[in-house]
Design an enzyme around this catalytic site. Structure first.
Site, PDB file in Angstrom:
ATOM      1  CB  SER A  64      -0.911   0.026   1.233  1.00 55.61           C
ATOM      2  OG  SER A  64      -1.733  -1.117   1.248  1.00 55.61           O
TER       3      SER A  64
HETATM    4  N1  SAM Z   1      -0.408  -5.194   4.156  1.00 57.73           N
HETATM    5  C1  SAM Z   1       0.326  -5.417   2.944  1.00 57.73           C
HETATM    6  C2  SAM Z   1       1.681  -4.796   2.937  1.00 57.73           C
HETATM    7  O1  SAM Z   1       2.035  -4.067   3.874  1.00 57.73           O
HETATM    8  O2  SAM Z   1       2.413  -5.069   1.985  1.00 57.73           O
HETATM    9  C3  SAM Z   1      -0.429  -5.013   1.720  1.00 57.73           C
HETATM   10  C4  SAM Z   1      -1.391  -6.022   1.345  1.00 57.73           C
HETATM   11  S1  SAM Z   1      -1.953  -6.080  -0.295  1.00 57.73           S
HETATM   12  C5  SAM Z   1      -2.684  -4.508  -0.549  1.00 57.73           C
HETATM   13  C6  SAM Z   1      -3.315  -7.194  -0.017  1.00 57.73           C
HETATM   14  C7  SAM Z   1      -2.904  -8.604   0.297  1.00 57.73           C
HETATM   15  O3  SAM Z   1      -4.070  -9.338   0.679  1.00 57.73           O
HETATM   16  C8  SAM Z   1      -2.312  -9.357  -0.896  1.00 57.73           C
HETATM   17  O4  SAM Z   1      -1.052  -9.852  -0.569  1.00 57.73           O
HETATM   18  C9  SAM Z   1      -3.310 -10.487  -1.143  1.00 57.73           C
HETATM   19  O5  SAM Z   1      -2.713 -11.671  -1.598  1.00 57.73           O
HETATM   20  C10 SAM Z   1      -3.912 -10.653   0.235  1.00 57.73           C
HETATM   21  N2  SAM Z   1      -5.205 -11.326   0.254  1.00 57.73           N
HETATM   22  C11 SAM Z   1      -6.259 -11.231  -0.583  1.00 57.73           C
HETATM   23  N3  SAM Z   1      -7.270 -12.028  -0.191  1.00 57.73           N
HETATM   24  C12 SAM Z   1      -6.846 -12.648   0.961  1.00 57.73           C
HETATM   25  C13 SAM Z   1      -7.427 -13.572   1.860  1.00 57.73           C
HETATM   26  N4  SAM Z   1      -8.653 -14.059   1.702  1.00 57.73           N
HETATM   27  N5  SAM Z   1      -6.695 -13.978   2.911  1.00 57.73           N
HETATM   28  C14 SAM Z   1      -5.447 -13.510   3.120  1.00 57.73           C
HETATM   29  N6  SAM Z   1      -4.836 -12.634   2.307  1.00 57.73           N
HETATM   30  C15 SAM Z   1      -5.538 -12.202   1.243  1.00 57.73           C
END
Ligand code: SAM
Length: 216
Positions: A64
């Site tokens: 993000s």
């Molecule tokens: N917090 C992260 C960082 O600091 O880099 C950014 C996260 S990114 C915007 C969103 C993440 O959510 C992705 O890595 C994606 O694979 C994960 N994601 C999507 N659906 C998910 C789920 N059901 N359970 C766990 N992770 C999930």
């Protein structure tokens, strides 16, 4: 990477993107001053680590924008030793910030390669984070209830298991809305188990994919 003064870029990012936009909590500011964001992005993105935007971390996912990570952190109003559940470990950057602030952190990521990379960097920096590979829309029941929950991917509605795994008096911050555009919302659970919602801002997150999220 040779020639780039990341500490100086980090300092400027904190001043221009975080403090100037109104985030003044000293602990939050200190976390963003101290966590080396350049370690959480792929090599080919390092030069851009402190840009005012999200960056690709591979597998179609993003780290993000620094300001959004700081805003989500500040509206959590973390207290020392809070037990925190993060859904969407991604690069591990937000996990490092929360750990730096003293959270006992549990984080769930659905893409194994990202979870493994994040674990490597977090270990290298000395953070003791519990990472699970799986569907975060189910929460992480074994360690519930949590004082705080932060969801870093977007769903149409807040997944019900997360509400069930939040303590009374606890809060969730999550992007909720359509697949391409959402609202960042704070959900506070009252002692009667009701949810009070507060709008923070418009936002754009990658989709939360899982049983209680998007199907793909
Ligand atoms: N917090 C992260 C960082 O600091 O880099 C950014 C996260 S990114 C915007 C969103 C993440 O959510 C992705 O890595 C994606 O694979 C994960 N994601 C999507 N659906 C998910 C789920 N059901 N359970 C766990 N992770 C999930």
């Amino acid at each position: 990477m040779k020639g780039i003064n990341f500490a100086s870029l980090r300092g400027r990012m904190v001043t221009e993107q975080i403090i100037r936009r109104g985030i003044s909590d000293r602990n939050v500011v200190s976390a963003f001053k101290n966590i080396p964001r350049e370690l959480f992005v792929p090599d080919n993105q390092r030069n851009f680590a402190y840009d005012d935007r999200p960056l690709s971390i591979g597998k179609g996912q993003t780290i993000s924008q620094p300001y959004i990570a700081a805003l989500m952190t500040s509206v959590l109003y973390l207290e020392k030793n809070n037990k925190v559940l993060e859904i969407g470990t991604g690069s591990g950057y937000q996990s490092a910030i929360l750990s730096y602030l003293g959270a006992e952190l549990y984080t769930v990521e659905r893409i194994p390669e990202l979870a493994e990379k994040a674990a490597t960097v977090l270990n290298y920096l000395g953070f003791n984070v519990n990472i699970k590979i799986g569907d975060g829309t189910l929460g992480w029941h074994d360690y519930s209830p949590y004082d705080r929950i932060i969801v870093t991917a977007a769903s149409e509605i807040l997944p019900a298991p997360l509400i069930g795994q939040l303590k009374a008096g606890g809060r969730i911050v999550a992007p909720v809305g359509g697949k391409w555009q959402q609202e960042l919302i704070i959900f506070e659970k009252t002692n009667e188990g009701l949810l009070k919602k507060t709008f923070v801002c418009g936002c754009v997150f990658v989709p939360l994919v899982g049983k209680y999220g998007y199907k793909k």
